[in-house]
Design a protein around this motif. Structure first.
Motif, mmCIF file in Angstrom:
data_model
loop_
_atom_site.group_PDB
_atom_site.id
_atom_site.type_symbol
_atom_site.label_atom_id
_atom_site.label_comp_id
_atom_site.label_asym_id
_atom_site.label_seq_id
_atom_site.Cartn_x
_atom_site.Cartn_y
_atom_site.Cartn_z
ATOM 1 N N GLU A 46 122.036 54.953 29.930
ATOM 2 C CA GLU A 46 123.187 54.062 30.059
ATOM 3 C C GLU A 46 123.138 53.328 31.405
ATOM 4 O OE1 GLU A 46 128.019 54.282 29.446
ATOM 5 O OE2 GLU A 46 127.029 55.951 30.475
ATOM 6 N N ALA A 47 122.741 54.053 32.455
ATOM 7 C CA ALA A 47 122.636 53.429 33.783
ATOM 8 C C ALA A 47 121.595 52.325 33.768
ATOM 9 C CB ALA A 47 122.285 54.482 34.829
ATOM 10 N N TYR A 48 120.455 52.570 33.137
ATOM 11 C CA TYR A 48 119.403 51.548 33.074
ATOM 12 C C TYR A 48 119.850 50.352 32.238
ATOM 13 C CZ TYR A 48 114.999 49.235 32.140
ATOM 14 O OH TYR A 48 113.997 48.288 32.027
ATOM 15 N N ASN A 79 130.454 61.412 35.202
ATOM 16 C CA ASN A 79 129.331 60.502 35.433
ATOM 17 C C ASN A 79 128.467 60.999 36.585
ATOM 18 O OD1 ASN A 79 130.158 58.416 33.499
ATOM 19 N ND2 ASN A 79 131.853 58.051 34.903
ATOM 20 N N LYS A 80 127.156 60.898 36.438
ATOM 21 C CA LYS A 80 126.266 61.354 37.514
ATOM 22 C C LYS A 80 124.994 60.515 37.648
ATOM 23 C CE LYS A 80 123.988 65.093 37.115
ATOM 24 N NZ LYS A 80 123.588 66.506 37.005
ATOM 25 N N PHE A 81 124.936 59.348 36.966
ATOM 26 C CA PHE A 81 123.757 58.484 37.076
ATOM 27 C C PHE A 81 124.175 57.093 37.543
ATOM 28 C CE2 PHE A 81 122.711 61.711 33.963
ATOM 29 C CZ PHE A 81 121.448 62.129 34.365
ATOM 30 N N VAL A 82 123.305 56.463 38.319
ATOM 31 C CA VAL A 82 123.564 55.121 38.822
ATOM 32 C C VAL A 82 122.233 54.401 38.959
ATOM 33 C CG1 VAL A 82 123.384 55.753 41.271
ATOM 34 C CG2 VAL A 82 124.821 53.817 40.596
ATOM 35 N N ALA A 83 122.266 53.067 38.869
ATOM 36 C CA ALA A 83 121.050 52.274 39.009
ATOM 37 C C ALA A 83 121.255 51.216 40.083
ATOM 38 C CB ALA A 83 120.672 51.610 37.688
ATOM 39 N N GLU A 84 120.238 51.019 40.911
ATOM 40 C CA GLU A 84 120.263 49.993 41.942
ATOM 41 C C GLU A 84 119.203 48.944 41.619
ATOM 42 O OE1 GLU A 84 119.747 51.946 45.673
ATOM 43 O OE2 GLU A 84 121.708 52.963 45.598
ATOM 44 N N CYS A 85 119.607 47.687 41.736
ATOM 45 C CA CYS A 85 118.716 46.578 41.394
ATOM 46 C C CYS A 85 118.427 45.767 42.653
ATOM 47 C CB CYS A 85 119.371 45.674 40.343
ATOM 48 S SG CYS A 85 120.199 46.575 39.006
ATOM 49 N N THR A 86 117.169 45.534 42.923
ATOM 50 C CA THR A 86 116.774 44.788 44.117
ATOM 51 C C THR A 86 115.860 43.642 43.723
ATOM 52 O OG1 THR A 86 116.871 46.818 45.429
ATOM 53 C CG2 THR A 86 115.743 44.923 46.407
ATOM 54 N N LYS A 87 116.208 42.422 44.157
ATOM 55 C CA LYS A 87 115.399 41.244 43.869
ATOM 56 C C LYS A 87 114.412 41.014 45.004
ATOM 57 C CE LYS A 87 115.928 36.583 41.960
ATOM 58 N NZ LYS A 87 116.888 35.513 41.613
ATOM 59 N N SER A 88 113.301 40.359 44.691
ATOM 60 C CA SER A 88 112.277 40.113 45.698
ATOM 61 C C SER A 88 112.822 39.322 46.881
ATOM 62 C CB SER A 88 111.101 39.361 45.079
ATOM 63 O OG SER A 88 111.527 38.141 44.516
ATOM 64 N N LEU A 93 123.258 43.696 34.148
ATOM 65 C CA LEU A 93 123.661 43.154 35.443
ATOM 66 C C LEU A 93 122.637 42.138 35.936
ATOM 67 C CD1 LEU A 93 126.154 43.823 37.171
ATOM 68 C CD2 LEU A 93 124.727 45.387 38.500
ATOM 69 N N VAL A 94 121.361 42.488 35.811
ATOM 70 C CA VAL A 94 120.286 41.585 36.237
ATOM 71 C C VAL A 94 120.278 40.311 35.393
ATOM 72 C CG1 VAL A 94 117.772 41.304 36.244
ATOM 73 C CG2 VAL A 94 118.816 43.338 37.258
ATOM 74 N N ASP A 95 120.380 40.475 34.083
ATOM 75 C CA ASP A 95 120.341 39.313 33.186
ATOM 76 C C ASP A 95 121.512 38.370 33.442
ATOM 77 O OD1 ASP A 95 118.102 40.424 32.098
ATOM 78 O OD2 ASP A 95 119.082 41.166 30.280
ATOM 79 N N TRP A 133 113.170 41.474 39.477
ATOM 80 C CA TRP A 133 113.966 42.569 40.011
ATOM 81 C C TRP A 133 113.257 43.908 39.842
ATOM 82 C CZ3 TRP A 133 119.111 41.934 41.879
ATOM 83 C CH2 TRP A 133 119.636 40.634 41.732
ATOM 84 N N THR A 134 113.589 44.839 40.724
ATOM 85 C CA THR A 134 113.167 46.232 40.573
ATOM 86 C C THR A 134 114.404 47.079 40.331
ATOM 87 O OG1 THR A 134 111.254 45.967 42.040
ATOM 88 C CG2 THR A 134 112.048 48.206 41.669
ATOM 89 N N ILE A 135 114.415 47.799 39.225
ATOM 90 C CA ILE A 135 115.558 48.651 38.868
ATOM 91 C C ILE A 135 115.178 50.106 39.115
ATOM 92 C CG2 ILE A 135 117.063 49.433 37.014
ATOM 93 C CD1 ILE A 135 116.678 46.717 35.693
ATOM 94 N N VAL A 136 115.961 50.774 39.942
ATOM 95 C CA VAL A 136 115.728 52.188 40.243
ATOM 96 C C VAL A 136 116.921 52.986 39.736
ATOM 97 C CG1 VAL A 136 115.265 53.902 42.019
ATOM 98 C CG2 VAL A 136 114.433 51.543 42.305
#
Length: 277
Positions: free
Chosen positions: A141-143, A117-126, A149-151, A102-105
């Protein structure tokens, strides 16, 4: 219920003074003269009849209140969704990291929600799968939420893969064992009618199940068997019977051929088409 109907319709408490207010002193006095008092259900039956109050006034009130609550909830959710979309449309990338496949942004939004709250993370799988975290107070906290979430997603995917592998092995074994160990099952609602055990009333091969219910559920989804009404046994469908017989014919095991011969009549059951089909 009569008092509840009165209150639901008039929005007044079921008290004698309120009955007098709406029905008049003379009407209430006529009830009292006949020994019917405000403490009696009959009193309120007469009052409701006088005011043409429906017998289901209270029930209808509850329905209206429920609809109103649901509408308010739906509107609140719509507002929250719109606000979330507005916040997410205005964000800047802070950093990205790789985790497993996964790539976590992590992003910082230009505004905050009502909780700050003002941070969010998006996870994208190959493979293209995408996940988005809840909003967070800090980027750390977002990371962290993204990693969790990924795990969790990877854990669930591994469980699904393991089950499929398990199912592929056990499916033929279950079907063959149920078929060979079960007994013919017929429509249980026919009582002792002479034709109870005829081909028209055959429903499958019954078997008292002690198997893994996850396997049973998947066999059911493939329409290979059904659970009994009690859930303690299963009935192999004609589709499952055919598959079990086909698999048994490929097994080199002493006695299998003889067992199949004893149930050759099942071929007629499997291929039977009723007039309604």
């Amino acid at each position: 219920m009569e008092k509840k109907n009165f209150k639901a319709f008039t929005k007044l408490n079921p008290l004698k003074k309120n009955a007098i207010q709406l029905c008049g002193q003379e009407f209430v006095d006529s009830l009292t003269a006949n020994g019917i008092y405000a403490k009696d259900d009959e009193f309120w039956i007469e009052v409701n009849r006088k005011l043409n109050i429906p017998d289901n006034a209270y029930e209808q009130l509850k329905i209206r209140e429920k609809v109103k609550r649901e509408q308010a909830l739906a509107e609140e959710r719509a507002r929250e969704k719109a606000e979330m979309e507005r916040l997410l449309s205005n964000k800047e990338e802070l950093y990205s990291k790789n985790r497993s496949d996964w790539t976590i942004v992590v992003f910082e939004m230009l505004g905050t929600d009502k909780y700050g709250n003002k941070f969010v993370a998006e996870c994208t799988k190959s493979s293209g799968s995408q996940l988005t975290t809840q909003l967070s107070i800090t980027s750390q906290e977002a990371y962290s939420r993204a990693c969790s979430l990924v795990d969790e997603n990877e854990k669930q995917s591994q469980q699904v893969r393991s089950f499929i592998e398990h199912y592929q092995v056990l499916k033929p074994l279950y079907l063959m064992l149920i078929y060979l160990s079960g007994k013919d099952a017929y429509n249980p609602y026919l009582g002792s009618r002479p034709k109870k055990c005829g081909i028209e009333n055959f429903i499958g091969v019954g078997f008292y199940s002690g198997f893994d219910y996850n396997i049973i559920d998947h066999l059911k989804k493939e329409e290979l068997l059904e659970r009994s009404s009690t859930g303690k046994s299963v009935i192999l469908s004609t589709k499952g019977m055919q598959l079990a017989r086909d698999m048994l014919k490929t097994i080199n095991m002493d006695g299998v051929e003889r067992l199949l011969e004893q149930r050759n009549y099942h071929e007629d059951y499997i291929n039977y088409k009723s007039k309604s089909d």
